[in-house]
Write a protein that holds these residues in place. Structure first.
Motif, short mmCIF file in Angstrom:
data_model
loop_
_atom_site.label_atom_id
_atom_site.label_comp_id
_atom_site.label_asym_id
_atom_site.label_seq_id
_atom_site.Cartn_x
_atom_site.Cartn_y
_atom_site.Cartn_z
N THR A 261 45.21 48.15 46.19
CA THR A 261 45.48 46.76 45.79
C THR A 261 46.00 46.88 44.51
OG1 THR A 261 43.10 46.60 45.16
CG2 THR A 261 43.59 46.01 47.66
N PHE A 262 46.81 45.81 44.13
CA PHE A 262 47.41 45.53 42.96
C PHE A 262 47.28 43.99 42.54
CE2 PHE A 262 49.05 48.99 45.30
CZ PHE A 262 48.98 49.87 44.26
N THR A 263 46.33 43.57 41.54
CA THR A 263 46.08 42.39 41.33
C THR A 263 46.41 41.60 40.02
OG1 THR A 263 44.07 42.63 42.94
CG2 THR A 263 43.82 40.51 41.39
N HIS A 264 46.97 40.43 40.08
CA HIS A 264 47.27 39.91 38.78
C HIS A 264 47.14 38.39 38.75
CE1 HIS A 264 51.08 37.91 40.01
NE2 HIS A 264 50.98 38.36 41.07
N GLY A 265 46.95 37.73 37.51
CA GLY A 265 46.61 36.58 37.45
C GLY A 265 46.08 35.93 36.26
N PHE A 266 45.72 34.76 36.13
CA PHE A 266 45.21 33.88 34.91
C PHE A 266 44.16 32.95 35.43
CE2 PHE A 266 48.90 31.78 36.07
CZ PHE A 266 48.55 30.38 36.17
N ILE B 209 32.11 23.48 23.97
CA ILE B 209 32.77 24.77 24.12
C ILE B 209 34.16 24.26 24.31
CG2 ILE B 209 33.20 26.95 25.17
CD1 ILE B 209 30.09 27.03 25.64
N PRO B 210 35.41 24.59 23.74
CA PRO B 210 36.55 24.14 24.11
C PRO B 210 37.14 24.92 25.35
CG PRO B 210 36.60 25.76 22.26
CD PRO B 210 35.45 25.34 22.49
N ALA B 211 38.22 24.41 25.81
CA ALA B 211 38.96 25.06 26.99
C ALA B 211 39.55 26.20 26.61
CB ALA B 211 40.20 24.03 27.76
N VAL B 212 39.30 27.32 27.64
CA VAL B 212 39.65 28.58 27.24
C VAL B 212 40.99 29.00 28.30
CG1 VAL B 212 39.17 31.39 27.38
CG2 VAL B 212 37.35 29.36 26.48
N GLU B 213 42.17 29.51 27.64
CA GLU B 213 43.08 29.98 28.71
C GLU B 213 43.19 31.44 28.60
OE1 GLU B 213 46.68 28.21 27.54
OE2 GLU B 213 46.00 26.17 27.88
N ASN B 214 42.82 32.00 29.70
CA ASN B 214 42.68 33.50 29.90
C ASN B 214 44.20 33.92 30.60
OD1 ASN B 214 40.19 34.70 29.37
ND2 ASN B 214 39.62 32.90 30.95
N ARG B 215 44.80 34.78 29.60
CA ARG B 215 46.18 35.11 30.34
C ARG B 215 46.40 36.55 30.91
NH1 ARG B 215 49.05 35.27 24.82
NH2 ARG B 215 47.06 36.05 24.06
N SER B 216 47.30 36.64 31.65
CA SER B 216 47.30 38.11 32.45
C SER B 216 47.38 39.27 31.42
CB SER B 216 48.37 37.88 33.43
OG SER B 216 48.55 39.38 33.88
N PRO C 159 44.39 33.57 47.42
CA PRO C 159 43.21 33.04 47.79
C PRO C 159 43.18 31.47 47.39
CG PRO C 159 42.80 34.89 46.35
CD PRO C 159 44.37 34.55 46.20
N VAL C 160 43.84 30.76 48.42
CA VAL C 160 44.11 29.30 48.48
C VAL C 160 42.73 28.56 48.40
CG1 VAL C 160 46.26 29.46 48.94
CG2 VAL C 160 44.46 29.20 50.75
N GLY C 161 41.70 29.32 48.66
CA GLY C 161 40.22 28.53 48.83
C GLY C 161 39.43 28.50 47.54
N GLY C 162 40.10 29.30 46.62
CA GLY C 162 39.54 29.12 45.45
C GLY C 162 38.44 30.44 45.36
N ILE C 163 38.28 30.67 43.98
CA ILE C 163 37.28 31.77 43.68
C ILE C 163 35.91 31.17 42.98
CG2 ILE C 163 36.84 33.93 42.50
CD1 ILE C 163 38.91 34.38 44.60
N TYR C 164 36.08 30.43 42.15
CA TYR C 164 34.80 29.81 41.47
C TYR C 164 34.25 28.52 42.07
CZ TYR C 164 36.58 32.96 37.69
OH TYR C 164 36.93 34.17 37.11
N LYS C 165 32.83 28.31 42.13
CA LYS C 165 32.27 27.29 42.69
C LYS C 165 32.59 26.05 41.76
CE LYS C 165 28.22 29.65 45.03
NZ LYS C 165 26.74 29.62 45.14
N ASP C 166 32.71 26.29 40.72
CA ASP C 166 33.48 25.22 39.72
C ASP C 166 34.77 24.78 40.13
OD1 ASP C 166 34.11 23.11 37.90
OD2 ASP C 166 32.96 24.35 36.05
N THR C 167 34.93 23.69 40.66
CA THR C 167 36.38 23.51 41.09
C THR C 167 37.17 23.16 40.09
OG1 THR C 167 35.79 21.09 41.90
CG2 THR C 167 35.77 22.84 43.55
N LYS C 168 36.85 22.72 38.88
CA LYS C 168 37.57 22.59 37.48
C LYS C 168 38.23 23.83 36.91
CE LYS C 168 34.86 18.47 36.49
NZ LYS C 168 34.01 17.78 35.41
N ILE C 169 37.73 24.84 37.38
CA ILE C 169 38.41 26.19 36.87
C ILE C 169 39.60 26.15 37.54
CG2 ILE C 169 38.25 28.61 36.75
CD1 ILE C 169 35.09 28.09 36.39
N GLY D 50 43.93 28.08 38.07
CA GLY D 50 44.66 29.47 37.50
C GLY D 50 45.46 29.97 38.82
N PHE D 51 45.66 31.25 38.63
CA PHE D 51 46.38 31.78 39.76
C PHE D 51 45.74 33.34 39.83
CE2 PHE D 51 49.82 34.55 41.44
CZ PHE D 51 50.07 34.12 42.58
#
Length: 266
Positions: A38-43, A56-63, A240-250, A252-253
């Protein structure tokens, strides 16, 4: 070269060409095993939070490149006249690599705040952090795919939902940076050595707003080619269009490519 030798070679080439052009034999029901990478990428974008009275301010995690994992399991295929349905059960490991730079209140990190020689109120000292993370998700996946064959059954195309049952989720972060100076409280700029820690993202008390779902789903599409009558190579891509995190405000891709070999048992 003698004439009979030339005739023999011509017949041999014709036989090989005919064998290659033959269609792949297909049963009504097929079953096999598969394995691959598997080869995974995203942010990931994490919205601003307030924890324990600290903003705590917003955090942008980059690939930070492509994470390499594995996939393996079983597959079964039901063939119809114009299409087929394929179901799978696989165990998978997905690795997501990210990086970020963020400036936050020093009290947002309780371990760091406790290590200070003085106690400060929120809003007086900030820390700038450089973080590199590797998130790992292991899951049992059950794709249900609808596909079609071309070129005598050698080439296949397919698409469908993938139901993902999360078995393990954690993130390992390596962080360094500096505590920014504040002459008002007599605190100089202080460098922070690199530290590494791992967080269980299925434990809501530890992960907090980063807790992942126990179940989600993805949409995937792909193509396969039969190298031999019993051996296929498959390339697919899932989101994963169903999302990964329980917090729907998070937001990304997340994109997952899989390359695998499938062996047909019958």
């Amino acid at each position: 070269m003698k004439r009979n030798q030339i005739l023999f070679i011509a017949l041999l080439l014709m036989s090989a060409s005919t064998a290659f052009a033959q269609t792949i034999s297909t049963r009504s029901i097929e079953f096999g095993i598969k394995a691959g990478g598997t080869f995974t990428h995203g942010f990931t974008n994490i919205p601003a939070q307030t924890i324990g009275g600290v903003d705590i301010p917003a955090v942008e995690n980059r690939s930070n490149g492509v994470g390499i994992g594995y996939s393996g399991g079983l597959w079964a295929r039901k063939n119809f006249s114009n299409f087929y349905i394929q179901a799978e059960a696989t165990y998978n490991r997905y690795v997501l690599k990210q990086k970020t730079i963020a400036t936050v209140d020093v009290n947002a990190n309780q371990t760091l705040a406790n290590a200070l020689p003085i106690s400060v109120q929120p809003g007086l000292l900030t820390v700038t952090l450089n973080a590199v993370s590797e998130s790992i998700l292991e899951s049992v996946d059950v794709p249900i795919l609808i596909g079609k064959r071309w070129i005598g059954g050698k080439l296949r195309g397919y698409a469908g939902p993938n139901f993902i049952f999360v078995q393990k989720a954690e993130v390992t972060r390596t962080t360094n940076g500096q505590i920014n100076a504040n002459p008002g409280v007599g605190f100089p700029q202080t460098s922070l050595p690199a530290t590494t820690g791992t967080t269980d993202l299925r434990n809501k008390y530890i992960a907090q707003y980063l807790e992942v779902k126990d179940f989600t789903y993805a949409l995937e599409l792909g193509a396969g080619y039969s190298l031999l009558d019993v051996l296929d190579v498959d390339v697919r891509y899932a989101v994963p269009v169903g999302g990964i995190y329980k917090d729907t405000k998070i937001t990304g891709f997340l994109g997952i490519a899989t390359v695998s070999l499938a062996f047909k048992v019958f």
